[in-house]
Scaffold this motif. Structure first.
Motif, PDB file in Angstrom:
ATOM      1  N   ALA A   1       0.825  -1.209   0.000  1.00 20.76           N
ATOM      2  CA  ALA A   1       0.000   0.000   0.000  1.00 20.76           C
ATOM      3  C   ALA A   1       0.859   1.259   0.000  1.00 20.76           C
ATOM      4  O   ALA A   1       0.651   2.168   0.793  1.00 20.76           O
ATOM      5  CB  ALA A   1      -0.947  -0.014   1.210  1.00 20.76           C
ATOM      6  N   GLY A   2       1.860   1.283  -0.857  1.00 22.14           N
ATOM      7  CA  GLY A   2       2.645   2.493  -1.042  1.00 22.14           C
ATOM      8  C   GLY A   2       3.735   2.743  -0.024  1.00 22.14           C
ATOM      9  O   GLY A   2       4.443   3.731  -0.108  1.00 22.14           O
ATOM     10  N   SER A   3       3.899   1.845   0.963  1.00 23.30           N
ATOM     11  CA  SER A   3       4.943   2.039   1.964  1.00 23.30           C
ATOM     12  C   SER A   3       5.750   0.768   2.165  1.00 23.30           C
ATOM     13  O   SER A   3       5.196  -0.333   2.119  1.00 23.30           O
ATOM     14  CB  SER A   3       4.330   2.448   3.310  1.00 23.30           C
ATOM     15  OG  SER A   3       3.709   3.701   3.190  1.00 23.30           O
ATOM     16  N   PRO A   4       7.063   0.908   2.411  1.00 24.60           N
ATOM     17  CA  PRO A   4       7.892  -0.273   2.648  1.00 24.60           C
ATOM     18  C   PRO A   4       7.829  -0.723   4.105  1.00 24.60           C
ATOM     19  O   PRO A   4       7.459   0.052   4.982  1.00 24.60           O
ATOM     20  CB  PRO A   4       9.295   0.236   2.332  1.00 24.60           C
ATOM     21  CG  PRO A   4       9.257   1.677   2.695  1.00 24.60           C
ATOM     22  CD  PRO A   4       7.848   2.147   2.420  1.00 24.60           C
ATOM     23  N   PHE A   5       8.190  -1.980   4.337  1.00 20.89           N
ATOM     24  CA  PHE A   5       8.382  -2.442   5.706  1.00 20.89           C
ATOM     25  C   PHE A   5       9.731  -1.942   6.191  1.00 20.89           C
ATOM     26  O   PHE A   5      10.559  -1.473   5.406  1.00 20.89           O
ATOM     27  CB  PHE A   5       8.319  -3.966   5.777  1.00 20.89           C
ATOM     28  CG  PHE A   5       6.920  -4.482   5.648  1.00 20.89           C
ATOM     29  CD1 PHE A   5       6.145  -4.681   6.769  1.00 20.89           C
ATOM     30  CD2 PHE A   5       6.381  -4.741   4.397  1.00 20.89           C
ATOM     31  CE1 PHE A   5       4.841  -5.132   6.650  1.00 20.89           C
ATOM     32  CE2 PHE A   5       5.077  -5.185   4.271  1.00 20.89           C
ATOM     33  CZ  PHE A   5       4.304  -5.388   5.405  1.00 20.89           C
ATOM     34  N   GLU A   6       9.942  -2.037   7.483  1.00 19.51           N
ATOM     35  CA  GLU A   6      11.169  -1.481   8.049  1.00 19.51           C
ATOM     36  C   GLU A   6      11.713  -2.438   9.096  1.00 19.51           C
ATOM     37  O   GLU A   6      10.973  -2.954   9.926  1.00 19.51           O
ATOM     38  CB  GLU A   6      10.822  -0.122   8.681  1.00 19.51           C
ATOM     39  CG  GLU A   6      11.796   0.378   9.700  1.00 19.51           C
ATOM     40  CD  GLU A   6      12.841   1.313   9.097  1.00 19.51           C
ATOM     41  OE1 GLU A   6      12.665   1.696   7.922  1.00 19.51           O
ATOM     42  OE2 GLU A   6      13.828   1.623   9.776  1.00 19.51           O
ATOM     43  N   TYR A   7      13.012  -2.697   9.032  1.00 15.98           N
ATOM     44  CA  TYR A   7      13.670  -3.529  10.046  1.00 15.98           C
ATOM     45  C   TYR A   7      14.614  -2.629  10.810  1.00 15.98           C
ATOM     46  O   TYR A   7      15.473  -1.976  10.213  1.00 15.98           O
ATOM     47  CB  TYR A   7      14.436  -4.661   9.362  1.00 15.98           C
ATOM     48  CG  TYR A   7      15.149  -5.576  10.324  1.00 15.98           C
ATOM     49  CD1 TYR A   7      14.433  -6.520  11.062  1.00 15.98           C
ATOM     50  CD2 TYR A   7      16.523  -5.510  10.496  1.00 15.98           C
ATOM     51  CE1 TYR A   7      15.074  -7.365  11.939  1.00 15.98           C
ATOM     52  CE2 TYR A   7      17.175  -6.366  11.374  1.00 15.98           C
ATOM     53  CZ  TYR A   7      16.444  -7.286  12.092  1.00 15.98           C
ATOM     54  OH  TYR A   7      17.082  -8.134  12.960  1.00 15.98           O
ATOM     55  N   SER A   8      14.466  -2.590  12.126  1.00 16.89           N
ATOM     56  CA  SER A   8      15.198  -1.573  12.876  1.00 16.89           C
ATOM     57  C   SER A   8      16.060  -2.118  14.005  1.00 16.89           C
ATOM     58  O   SER A   8      16.432  -1.382  14.905  1.00 16.89           O
ATOM     59  CB  SER A   8      14.199  -0.556  13.439  1.00 16.89           C
ATOM     60  OG  SER A   8      13.278  -1.226  14.271  1.00 16.89           O
ATOM     61  N   ALA A   9      16.397  -3.415  13.973  1.00 19.45           N
ATOM     62  CA  ALA A   9      17.228  -3.957  15.050  1.00 19.45           C
ATOM     63  C   ALA A   9      18.637  -3.397  14.938  1.00 19.45           C
ATOM     64  O   ALA A   9      19.108  -3.058  13.855  1.00 19.45           O
ATOM     65  CB  ALA A   9      17.258  -5.480  14.976  1.00 19.45           C
ATOM     66  N   ARG A  10      19.342  -3.289  16.068  1.00 22.21           N
ATOM     67  CA  ARG A  10      20.707  -2.795  16.079  1.00 22.21           C
ATOM     68  C   ARG A  10      21.683  -3.976  16.066  1.00 22.21           C
ATOM     69  O   ARG A  10      21.394  -5.026  16.640  1.00 22.21           O
ATOM     70  CB  ARG A  10      20.970  -1.927  17.313  1.00 22.21           C
ATOM     71  CG  ARG A  10      20.048  -0.732  17.479  1.00 22.21           C
ATOM     72  CD  ARG A  10      20.124   0.240  16.306  1.00 22.21           C
ATOM     73  NE  ARG A  10      21.494   0.576  15.937  1.00 22.21           N
ATOM     74  CZ  ARG A  10      21.903   0.810  14.689  1.00 22.21           C
ATOM     75  NH1 ARG A  10      21.035   0.713  13.692  1.00 22.21           N
ATOM     76  NH2 ARG A  10      23.148   1.103  14.441  1.00 22.21           N
TER      77      ARG A  10
END
Lengths: 350, 379
Positions: free
Chosen positions: B84-93
């Motif tokens: 729906a027009g937006s990417p997923f995001e992975y934010s682990a360090r």
């Protein structure tokens, strides 16, 4: 200052708001679609640069700003993600990718050809002998249940061979705690092997296939070579090392275990061949040292080949096999024989 | 199950949980909501460079860098999955991952070593692993959900340890008494437990499973297995027969190594043939039964032959290129899977809201352990 189109997420709802973003006076200005905020750059956490991936800038209040992959984030935040910025430059460089293929290939060769074996051997050298014994006992129990039946050799013959074995052991300087055991085995046929912790197994068929007692000692000397160098324990440790290191590497490349089992198999075969050759070298030296011509080893190999015609050399399987090619083993033994005969030129040829 | 990790698992979790929102311009309220596809925009060429450079760095730093490599890889797959027009995001360090990875590697080394030295030790360690596994599953799911997000809202996994022990350990007590017939039921309950403990923002996931669907899948899997083994058996007999006819008395059985290779070559398609069936059907069930609060439903249409074709060609390509085709293989699998999942929204995808309490950090040990031990959580 030029503006960049981005998308703003407030961190409280799933609404995506197209906004205009501007960098000015060490601050980030965002406006559009009801959003109007200015924050010092120091309070915003950008994501690291990655090819084809939008940047995510995170505010302390949980809001996000998504900017296109070509946004000049590196100029705005020159001090953030130094390591990953450097890695990103490497990733964009075709030459580096090509060099990486080479580095990976060389590193894998070094790692599995030298690193893992060295580490495993180091660990093995620091394990007590009771570990070898435990491994040997366990395998023997397992084998006795399925593949090894009590020997059918006459007890007198067994005693004779035991005596020769112990004499030989004494003359080559031990180790004294080795046990020689005879078993009848249809599964193994003519065979001999060393189990961890000092157990040497020789099958009845092997004893019958060997032409003379010196050939028998040649076989046993090979197994003593395995025992002296703790090859069984080291093979277990090296095999485990391959699995552990391999899993760590593969963990992220996501190959299937079906595929991964092929190199693991080839590596184990390689380590095994190395040990077999060591044991051969030990056997040839031990025979020569006790005044037995290494020709006995040649006779043993030939007897083994007669008993197992299916193992006849097939150059194509060299890298798949757990043992060196028989022809090469015989050639090495023949070279050792010639050296032995030069030294003992007064001893008549057999 | 090894193959479980072939398809880019990182991003599968995002998909498992990833049911969401619609186009930003959805302010004119339509009465029906258009289907929203998932799309993977990554490319094999781009990923190859990332992969090979990070692999080289991981090796030359003796594995230390691998935590950074893993974060970059996951970010690449998450951020290239658009919905729906937006990417997923992975934010682990990376640092917590490095710590988790070291602990996991140590435990894995103990396990491998024990399993190779004595059957008794092997049994003991296997029992030990069975006991900690439910806990690991909870920690692994919690870690992945915690650091997955879409449109600024994170996912979350409700850490139900008791439930994990019930469905990943306790229930197996009934395995033998029922002669294994309970297995499809267990699988259904495991999927249900996994899905229903996920949240997106404050929206809960629901799961409506008809257990008979699972029995059907497993019975057909057995049928598929029988068919494959029959076919493979006939092929193997044929090969051995013609070999013997060619080389006379010393038949193929005698050439142990060649024999092993032939067995491997016929066993591989059979293994993949069975695996691809079960995997595609179980994934379809997982997605098709899931529902996000408000009635948003996922629809997954993974095909058996398509999946098998990808598995087979990927395996061959990886073997023939000595591993260099891994990025290509992975991108293909992920692209196929992504393009066969759609979301049928039941309302405005802009309407999700965050939970009122902020999430705390989750340790990476569980996530690293389950990937090393290849624990198949079936996402």
């Amino acid at each position: 200052m030029s503006e960049i189109a981005g998308t703003y997420f407030d961190g409280r709802t799933s609404v995506a708001r197209p906004v205009q973003v501007r960098h000015e006076n060490a601050a980030l200005h965002v406006h559009g679609n009801g959003i109007e905020r200015s924050d010092p750059l120091a309070s915003v956490a950008p994501s690291a640069r990655l090819a084809g991936v939008p940047y995510t800038l995170r505010y302390t209040d949980g809001a996000w700003l998504q900017l296109p992959p070509d946004a000049p984030i590196a100029e705005w935040f020159p001090r953030r993600h130094r390591l990953e910025t450097w890695v990103d430059r490497l990733e964009r460089h075709a030459g580096v990718a090509a060099a990486s293929v080479l580095v990976v290939a060389l590193a894998l060769v070094a790692l599995f050809g030298w690193g893992v074996p060295a580490a495993a051997d180091y660990a093995g050298a620091h394990l007590p002998a009771s570990v070898d014994r435990a491994i040997g006992q366990q395998s023997l129990v397992l084998l006795q249940g399925h593949f090894l039946a009590p020997s059918t050799l006459p007890s007198q013959r067994q005693a004779e061979l035991q005596k020769r074995f112990h004499q030989f052991l004494q003359r080559i300087g031990g180790p004294d705690d080795l046990q020689l055991r005879f078993y009848d085995s249809t599964a193994f046929g003519a065979n001999a092997f060393a189990l961890g912790g000092g157990i040497i197994v020789v099958t009845d068929a092997m004893v019958r296939a060997l032409p003379d007692d010196d050939a028998f000692l040649a076989v046993v000397a090979h197994e003593i070579g395995h025992q002296r160098n703790r090859h069984m324990l080291r093979l277990v440790l090296r095999g485990s090392g391959v699995v552990v290191v391999g899993s760590l590497l593969i963990g992220d490349v996501s190959a299937s275990s079906v595929i991964a089992s092929v190199p693991a198999f080839l590596l184990n075969a390689r380590y095994s061949r190395e040990f077999e050759q060591q044991a051969d070298d030990f056997a040839l030296a031990a025979l020569a040292r006790t005044g037995i011509s290494p020709a006995a080893f040649v006779r043993a190999m030939q007897a083994l080949e007669r008993a197992h015609p299916e193992l006849r050399d097939d150059a194509g399987i060299r890298y798949l096999s757990s043992h060196p090619v028989t022809r090469e083993r015989i050639a090495r033994a023949q070279a050792a024989t010639r050296a032995f005969e030069r030294l003992h030129s007064n001893v008549p040829h057999r | 199950m090894g193959m479980a990790r072939n398809g880019g698992d990182m991003h599968e979790e995002a998909l498992a949980t990833g049911a969401e929102p619609a186009a930003p311009q959805a302010h004119v309220l339509p009465t029906t909501w258009p289907e929203q596809p998932f799309e993977f925009r990554g490319s094999a060429g781009e990923y190859f460079r990332i992969w090979i450079v990070n692999l080289a760095l991981s090796i030359v730093t003796l594995g230390i860098y691998s935590a950074w490599a893993s974060v970059r890889t996951r970010r690449y797959f998450y951020a290239n999955t658009w919905f729906a027009g937006s990417p997923f995001e992975y934010s682990a360090r990376p640092l917590p991952i490095l710590r988790g990875r070291l602990i996991a590697a140590l435990m894995f080394a103990c396990y491998v070593l024990a399993s190779r030295t004595s059957p008794k030790l092997q049994l003991l360690t296997a029992a030990l692993i069975a006991i900690v596994m439910p806990w690991l599953i909870v920690r692994g799911l919690a870690f992945r959900a915690r650091y997955s997000a879409w449109r600024g809202l994170p996912f979350r996994f409700e850490p139900d340890t008791l439930g994990a022990y019930k469905w990943y350990l306790g229930i197996y007590l009934f395995f033998l008494p029922t002669l294994g017939l309970i297995y499809p039921y267990i699988k259904a309950r495991q999927q249900e437990w996994t899905v229903t403990h996920h949240r997106y923002g404050n929206a809960e996931f629901g799961f409506k499973a008809d257990v008979t669907d699972y029995y059907l899948v497993w019975f057909v899997t057995i049928g598929v297995a029988i068919a494959w083994f029959a076919a493979v058996f006939l092929v193997a007999i044929g090969i051995i027969g013609s070999f013997n006819a060619h080389f006379g008395r010393t038949g193929l059985q005698e050439h142990t190594v060649v024999f092993l290779l032939v067995m491997y070559a016929v066993y591989l398609p059979a293994y993949l043939g069975i695996y691809a069936y079960n995997r595609s059907r179980m994934l379809n069930l997982l997605y098709n039964n899931a529902e996000l609060a408000g009635g948003h439903r996922l629809r997954s249409t993974l095909g058996y032959w398509a999946m098998l074709g990808i598995y087979l060609s990927n395996t061959l390509a990886i073997l023939c290129t000595l591993g260099m085709a891994v990025p290509w293989a992975k991108v293909r699998m992920v692209r196929y899977r992504t393009s066969h999942v759609v979301l049928q929204p039941a309302g405005d995808l802009d309407a999700f809201v965050a939970e009122t309490t902020a999430q705390t950090d989750v340790s990476a040990v569980g996530a690293e352990m389950d990937s090393l031990f290849s624990i198949d959580i079936g996402l």
